[in-house]
Design an enzyme around this catalytic site. Structure first.
Site, PDB file in Angstrom:
ATOM      1  N   TYR A 129       2.836   9.306 -11.592  1.00 19.75           N
ATOM      2  CA  TYR A 129       1.917   8.615 -10.676  1.00 19.75           C
ATOM      3  C   TYR A 129       1.004   7.638 -11.418  1.00 19.75           C
ATOM      4  CZ  TYR A 129      -1.382   7.848  -6.874  1.00 19.75           C
ATOM      5  OH  TYR A 129      -2.189   7.259  -5.922  1.00 19.75           O
ATOM      6  N   ASN A 165       0.798  -1.230   0.000  1.00 18.66           N
ATOM      7  CA  ASN A 165       0.000   0.000   0.000  1.00 18.66           C
ATOM      8  C   ASN A 165       0.831   1.280   0.000  1.00 18.66           C
ATOM      9  OD1 ASN A 165      -2.503   1.692   0.798  1.00 18.66           O
ATOM     10  ND2 ASN A 165      -1.062   2.030   2.477  1.00 18.66           N
ATOM     11  N   LYS A 184       1.060   3.460 -11.282  1.00 17.99           N
ATOM     12  CA  LYS A 184      -0.115   2.676 -10.855  1.00 17.99           C
ATOM     13  C   LYS A 184      -0.624   1.786 -12.003  1.00 17.99           C
ATOM     14  CE  LYS A 184      -0.386   4.112  -6.559  1.00 17.99           C
ATOM     15  NZ  LYS A 184      -0.181   3.191  -5.429  1.00 17.99           N
TER      16      LYS A 184
HETATM   17  P1  NAD Z   1      -0.552   8.713   2.855  1.00 18.01           P
HETATM   18  O1  NAD Z   1       0.424   9.690   2.340  1.00 18.01           O
HETATM   19  O2  NAD Z   1      -1.484   9.079   3.953  1.00 18.01           O
HETATM   20  O3  NAD Z   1       0.206   7.359   3.282  1.00 18.01           O
HETATM   21  C1  NAD Z   1       1.263   6.850   2.519  1.00 18.01           C
HETATM   22  C2  NAD Z   1       1.919   5.710   3.257  1.00 18.01           C
HETATM   23  O4  NAD Z   1       3.052   5.302   2.471  1.00 18.01           O
HETATM   24  C3  NAD Z   1       2.434   6.101   4.636  1.00 18.01           C
HETATM   25  O5  NAD Z   1       2.159   5.051   5.548  1.00 18.01           O
HETATM   26  C4  NAD Z   1       3.940   6.231   4.430  1.00 18.01           C
HETATM   27  O6  NAD Z   1       4.689   5.813   5.569  1.00 18.01           O
HETATM   28  C5  NAD Z   1       4.196   5.269   3.289  1.00 18.01           C
HETATM   29  N1  NAD Z   1       5.380   5.712   2.559  1.00 18.01           N
HETATM   30  C6  NAD Z   1       5.537   6.876   1.875  1.00 18.01           C
HETATM   31  N2  NAD Z   1       6.787   6.947   1.382  1.00 18.01           N
HETATM   32  C7  NAD Z   1       7.423   5.805   1.760  1.00 18.01           C
HETATM   33  C8  NAD Z   1       8.721   5.274   1.568  1.00 18.01           C
HETATM   34  N3  NAD Z   1       9.652   5.937   0.857  1.00 18.01           N
HETATM   35  N4  NAD Z   1       9.025   4.065   2.107  1.00 18.01           N
HETATM   36  C9  NAD Z   1       8.115   3.386   2.803  1.00 18.01           C
HETATM   37  N5  NAD Z   1       6.858   3.813   3.031  1.00 18.01           N
HETATM   38  C10 NAD Z   1       6.536   5.010   2.510  1.00 18.01           C
HETATM   39  O7  NAD Z   1      -1.344   8.246   1.572  1.00 18.01           O
HETATM   40  P2  NAD Z   1      -2.679   7.400   1.349  1.00 18.01           P
HETATM   41  O8  NAD Z   1      -3.637   8.309   0.696  1.00 18.01           O
HETATM   42  O9  NAD Z   1      -3.073   6.652   2.568  1.00 18.01           O
HETATM   43  O10 NAD Z   1      -2.119   6.412   0.223  1.00 18.01           O
HETATM   44  C11 NAD Z   1      -1.995   5.020   0.407  1.00 18.01           C
HETATM   45  C12 NAD Z   1      -2.001   4.364  -0.961  1.00 18.01           C
HETATM   46  O11 NAD Z   1      -3.232   4.650  -1.606  1.00 18.01           O
HETATM   47  C13 NAD Z   1      -0.901   4.858  -1.899  1.00 18.01           C
HETATM   48  O12 NAD Z   1      -0.375   3.778  -2.637  1.00 18.01           O
HETATM   49  C14 NAD Z   1      -1.645   5.804  -2.820  1.00 18.01           C
HETATM   50  O13 NAD Z   1      -1.017   5.924  -4.073  1.00 18.01           O
HETATM   51  C15 NAD Z   1      -2.989   5.141  -2.905  1.00 18.01           C
HETATM   52  N6  NAD Z   1      -4.100   6.001  -3.328  1.00 18.01           N
HETATM   53  C16 NAD Z   1      -4.498   7.042  -2.567  1.00 18.01           C
HETATM   54  C17 NAD Z   1      -5.558   7.832  -2.997  1.00 18.01           C
HETATM   55  C18 NAD Z   1      -6.067   9.010  -2.203  1.00 18.01           C
HETATM   56  O14 NAD Z   1      -6.899   9.750  -2.740  1.00 18.01           O
HETATM   57  N7  NAD Z   1      -5.639   9.196  -0.967  1.00 18.01           N
HETATM   58  C19 NAD Z   1      -6.204   7.537  -4.209  1.00 18.01           C
HETATM   59  C20 NAD Z   1      -5.774   6.460  -4.940  1.00 18.01           C
HETATM   60  C21 NAD Z   1      -4.716   5.688  -4.498  1.00 18.01           C
END
Ligand code: NAD
Length: 245
Positions: A153, A88, A157
């Site tokens: 991005y 994730n 994905k």
């Molecule tokens: P967030 O920024 O709140 O969390 C990101 C997580 O990734 C954190 O736990 C962080 O510790 C970890 N992370 C970031 N950089 C890292 C690194 N270099 N090494 C290890 N861990 C790392 O984001 P989120 O919104 O909870 O996103 C989680 C996933 O969902 C991601 O893959 C993101 O692409 C995907 N996503 C999010 C959304 C959205 O709208 N929030 C939409 C589609 C997909």
């Protein structure tokens, strides 16, 4: 739904990953979280503790295969198995191509797809020994529809989707299911970091009329991790309120 299952969740320290952890714990799984820094992992462990749960945490460099393999072996010897892996951790991008360096592009790819490869490769070895498992990847709505800037991005994905569909076929003979969830705009720090003018028009265009909550997304992971999805592999499940922009 996940009685005594052992799950690793990368990026489990906040946002969607933290919520996946919570919903797994509520369904009797044991979870191990990976985060980027010692402090953020320690904070998340305290947050889970405040909700009444004991959680293990690590902060391996997800782009260092040897470090990952060592961590996975440590988890295997501590828990005896790994049933579920949730890839994730991820970062987004929103700059136009002229403002994006090849280093920026590589950084996105490193975390969003190369790290997915590393953690999956090491974990699948453990799952094969147990004759089964579930790998779940966090994709994104933009892997399907693209986005107006930040090309790295959606590219990363889309790679997650290809990885998911192909590995599902490769690992099916080992009873390992591989699926992805493609969230739409979800209420986390990642979205808070984007410029308002980029996010507002997207929200307005969502047919269900609201942004997604981390729990909306986590519930899809719960379903795909559980035996309710025992005949589902190789899918990218959209959880986006029918957003299409
Ligand atoms: P967030 O920024 O709140 O969390 C990101 C997580 O990734 C954190 O736990 C962080 O510790 C970890 N992370 C970031 N950089 C890292 C690194 N270099 N090494 C290890 N861990 C790392 O984001 P989120 O919104 O909870 O996103 C989680 C996933 O969902 C991601 O893959 C993101 O692409 C995907 N996503 C999010 C959304 C959205 O709208 N929030 C939409 C589609 C997909």
């Amino acid at each position: 739904m996940l009685n005594d299952k052992v799950a690793i969740i990368t990026g489990g320290t906040r946002g969607i990953g933290f919520e996946i952890g919570k919903v797994f714990l509520e369904n009797n799984a044991k979870i191990v979280i990976f985060g980027s820094k010692e402090e953020s992992v320690a904070k998340a462990i305290i947050d889970y503790k405040n909700d009444g749960y004991d959680v293990r945490g690590f902060y391996p460099d997800l782009n260092n295969y040897d470090e990952i393999e060592k961590t996975i072996k440590e988890i295997e010897s501590e828990y005896g198995k790994i049933d579920i892996l949730v890839n994730n951790a991820g970062v987004s991008a929103n700059r136009k191509i002229e403002d994006t360096t090849s280093g920026d592009f590589a950084n996105i790819m490193n975390l969003n797809i190369n790290a997915v490869f590393n953690v999956t490769k090491a974990t699948v070895e453990v799952m094969k020994k147990a004759s089964g498992g579930v790998v779940l990847n966090t994709s994104s709505m933009v892997s399907i529809y693209g986005q107006p800037s930040g090309v790295g991005y959606p590219a990363s994905k889309s790679a997650v989707n290809g990885f998911t569909k192909s590995l599902a076929r490769e690992l099916a003979p080992y009873n390992i299911r591989v699926n992805a969830v493609a969230p739409g705009v979800t209420n986390t720090d990642m979205i808070a970091a984007l410029p308002k003018e980029q996010v507002e028009p997207i929200i307005k265009s969502i047919p269900l009329g609201r942004i997604g909550e981390p729990r909306d997304v986590a519930n899809a992971f719960l379903f795909l991790a559980s035996d309710l999805a025992s005949y589902i592999t190789g899918v990218v499940l959209s959880v986006d309120g029918a957003a299409r922009s």
